[in-house]
Design an enzyme around this catalytic site. Structure first.
Site, PDB file in Angstrom:
ATOM      1  N   GLU A 164       0.692  -1.092   0.130  1.00  0.00           N
ATOM      2  CA  GLU A 164       0.378   0.119  -0.081  1.00  0.00           C
ATOM      3  C   GLU A 164       0.571   1.565   0.039  1.00  0.00           C
ATOM      4  O   GLU A 164       1.380   1.750   1.535  1.00  0.00           O
ATOM      5  CB  GLU A 164      -1.219  -0.098   1.321  1.00  0.00           C
ATOM      6  CG  GLU A 164      -1.972  -1.023   1.248  1.00  0.00           C
ATOM      7  CD  GLU A 164      -2.960  -1.361   2.301  1.00  0.00           C
ATOM      8  OE1 GLU A 164      -2.818  -0.091   3.632  1.00  0.00           O
ATOM      9  OE2 GLU A 164      -4.232  -1.569   1.987  1.00  0.00           O
ATOM     10  N   GLU A 351      -5.317  -8.839   0.714  1.00  0.00           N
ATOM     11  CA  GLU A 351      -6.078  -7.945   2.775  1.00  0.00           C
ATOM     12  C   GLU A 351      -7.200  -7.811   1.948  1.00  0.00           C
ATOM     13  O   GLU A 351      -7.769  -7.275   1.176  1.00  0.00           O
ATOM     14  CB  GLU A 351      -5.697  -7.294   2.482  1.00  0.00           C
ATOM     15  CG  GLU A 351      -4.238  -7.167   3.475  1.00  0.00           C
ATOM     16  CD  GLU A 351      -4.237  -5.922   4.367  1.00  0.00           C
ATOM     17  OE1 GLU A 351      -4.905  -4.980   4.283  1.00  0.00           O
ATOM     18  OE2 GLU A 351      -2.969  -6.237   4.127  1.00  0.00           O
TER      19      GLU A 351
HETATM   20  O1  LIG Z   1      -6.815  -1.335   8.826  1.00  0.00           O
HETATM   21  C1  LIG Z   1      -6.923  -3.003   8.638  1.00  0.00           C
HETATM   22  C2  LIG Z   1      -5.592  -3.249   7.724  1.00  0.00           C
HETATM   23  C3  LIG Z   1      -4.236  -3.342   8.532  1.00  0.00           C
HETATM   24  O2  LIG Z   1      -4.697  -3.576   9.643  1.00  0.00           O
HETATM   25  C4  LIG Z   1      -3.199  -3.230   8.004  1.00  0.00           C
HETATM   26  O3  LIG Z   1      -1.937  -4.012   8.061  1.00  0.00           O
HETATM   27  C5  LIG Z   1      -2.869  -2.495   6.364  1.00  0.00           C
HETATM   28  O4  LIG Z   1      -2.289  -2.968   5.173  1.00  0.00           O
HETATM   29  C6  LIG Z   1      -4.807  -2.046   5.674  1.00  0.00           C
HETATM   30  N1  LIG Z   1      -4.315  -1.351   4.713  1.00  0.00           N
HETATM   31  C7  LIG Z   1      -6.069  -1.082   4.350  1.00  0.00           C
HETATM   32  C8  LIG Z   1      -6.724  -0.136   3.510  1.00  0.00           C
HETATM   33  N2  LIG Z   1      -6.772   0.706   4.306  1.00  0.00           N
HETATM   34  C9  LIG Z   1      -6.430   1.857   4.456  1.00  0.00           C
HETATM   35  C10 LIG Z   1      -6.776   3.405   4.367  1.00  0.00           C
HETATM   36  C11 LIG Z   1      -6.427   4.205   5.375  1.00  0.00           C
HETATM   37  C12 LIG Z   1      -5.527   4.343   6.124  1.00  0.00           C
HETATM   38  C13 LIG Z   1      -5.226   2.733   6.346  1.00  0.00           C
HETATM   39  C14 LIG Z   1      -5.437   1.678   5.875  1.00  0.00           C
HETATM   40  C15 LIG Z   1      -6.432  -1.803   5.638  1.00  0.00           C
HETATM   41  N3  LIG Z   1      -5.658  -2.283   6.563  1.00  0.00           N
END
Ligand SMILES: OC[C@@H]1[C@@H](O)[C@H](O)[C@@H](O)c2nc(CNc3ccccc3)cn21
Length: 445
Positions: A164, A351
């Site tokens: 990401e 994910e």
């Molecule tokens: O939030 C759940 C997971 C997180 O624990 C993972 O480490 C990460 O890869 C992850 N990415 C998202 C997608 N969206 C997002 C949007 C804004 C801030 C952080 C994540 C969710 N998640």
């Protein structure tokens, strides 16, 4: 029965800083998340990853849970600061030895290791020199990839360079809500570009190994709340989705967004390197993004703040993160990818999952029916996308364990296994048993 294709990979996913703990053990250096989480007010309740799920020491018992689930693959990340404590320079063999043990144990269990090189825990020493806003970090990442490829290249079947880059750059350097906590639009753009260049530099290095190479992006279909919000929605789609998909899959930045951002920092050869052919694209999907421009403040010239524009339709159910539950958004985004990006490689859903208000009931169980319904809905939407012709090769549920949920700390539980942080006891939630049955059937009942 909604069966997935033959050979479909079923997995779960985790990340080093969220589960390992032992942040000073065996030569590990500090990361930007060690620094950020120690900053007062940065993380809810002042939580840090110092202990987390103590997975660095309990990994063997956790891998037994993978076997209990019956998964055929496990996605996890390497902690760059364990392998190169200063980000560059001296290699820490103890760090490499730790991950060699993990990979070898997974292979012995018949579970495919899917290894993410970077899941947000940049060595602090590199951030001290500008981190992802410093072009030199590209070379540091390429060297890190070389060290990892030499140590594990003969036994890791799938590599993911970055997790990401949008979050690392726009949330870490644009809004400041994640490490390193910088809130500057131009820094976000520079960081995003250097992250993509780092990916491009690592691909040929990892391609020298026996493994396939990919990258993971978080994607969210963007919807205007009203037709008048269409322009704002297109900008948010440009920021969140196209700013990464276009360079990675088409070798160019989106024209409308270059103009909107006034971006001019790409150097000759950068885009060709970024667009190195991929063996797979990792997609993280959680929710749609709803956008209303309204009379709110003019969107940030670089990072249209999702907070200012995120106007969620009241009628939609939400998870504990406040994200709307929209399974069809997964089908929608996959079909869009196939339509808009002719060069789309096979896809892995790297994910998908949700946080709900889990609790251990008086009988000692966690009856997380909401999570089961969330996963079932998204797997059904995934089957719809596959039926529509999208080449999806696997699905990784986020997450194996409850863990450190970044700025939300331990207050948001995504795991199939409940973690009692006081005792480190793992407890299978109802969703773990449900997911194990789905894996066994190769699809939804
Ligand atoms: O939030 C759940 C997971 C997180 O624990 C993972 O480490 C990460 O890869 C992850 N990415 C998202 C997608 N969206 C997002 C949007 C804004 C801030 C952080 C994540 C969710 N998640």
């Amino acid at each position: 029965m909604r069966a997935m294709p033959e050979g479909f990979r079923w997995g779960v996913a985790t990340a080093a800083y969220q589960i390992e703990g032992s942040v000073s053990a065996d030569g590990r250096g500090p990361s930007i998340w060690d620094t950020f989480s120690a900053t007062p007010g940065a993380v809810r309740h002042g939580d840090t990853g110092a202990i987390a799920c103590d997975h660095y020491r309990r990994w063997k018992q956790d891998f037994a849970l993978l076997s209990e689930l019956g998964v055929s693959a496990y996605r996890f990340s390497l902690a760059w600061p364990r392998i190169l404590p200063e980000g560059t320079g001296q290699v820490n063999q103890s760090g490499l030895d730790h991950y060699r043990r993990l990979v070898d144990d997974l292979l012995a269990r018949g579970i495919e290791p899917v290894v993410t090189l970077y899941h947000w825990d940049l060595p602090q020493a590199l951030q001290d020199r500008g981190g992802w806003t410093n072009r030199a970090t590209i070379d540091a990442f390429a060297r890190y990839a070389e060290v990892v490829a030499e140590a594990l290249g003969d036994r890791v079947p799938r590599w993911i360079t970055l997790n990401e880059p949008w979050v690392s750059s726009f949330v870490g350097y644009g809004s400041g809500r994640h490490a390193p906590g910088i809130a500057d639009g131009r820094s976000a753009l520079l960081a995003a570009h250097h992250l993509l260049c780092a990916h491009g530099a690592a691909v040929p290095v990892l391609r020298e190994t026996s493994g396939q190479v990919g990258v993971t992006v978080n994607l969210s279909p963007v919807r205007p709340v009203t037709p008048e919000d269409a322009d704002a929605a297109r900008r948010v789609d440009g920021c969140q989705n196209r700013w990464f998909l276009d360079p990675l899959l088409a070798g160019r930045y989106p024209e409308d967004m270059i103009e909107w951002y006034g971006f001019a920092d790409a150097e000759p050869g950068d885009l060709e390197s970024i667009a190195a052919p991929l063996d797979f694209l990792g997609v993280n999907y959680y929710t749609r993004t709803w956008v209303a421009s309204g009379d709110r403040d003019v969107p940030h010239p670089v990072h249209p703040s999702l907070d200012a524009h995120q106007v969620l339709p009241e009628k939609l159910p939400r998870t504990l993160m406040g994200w709307t539950i929209e399974p069809d958004g997964l089908r929608e985004l996959l079909v869009r990818l196939r339509t808009d990006y002719p060069g789309l490689p096979p896809v892995l859903i790297t994910e998908n999952g949700a946080a709900f208000d889990d609790y251990v009931d008086p009988e000692g169980g966690v009856d997380d029916e909401e999570r089961i319904a969330f996963l079932a809905g998204h797997l059904s939407a995934l089957a719809d996308a596959i039926d529509a012709g999208v080449d999806v090769r696997g699905y990784f549920c986020w997450s194996l364990l409850d863990n450190f949920e970044w700025a939300e700390g331990y207050g948001r539980r995504f795991g199939l296994y409940h973690v009692d942080y006081a005792t480190q006891h793992r407890l299978a939630k109802a969703s773990a048993r449900w997911y194990a049955d789905v894996v066994k059937r190769n699809g939804l009942p």
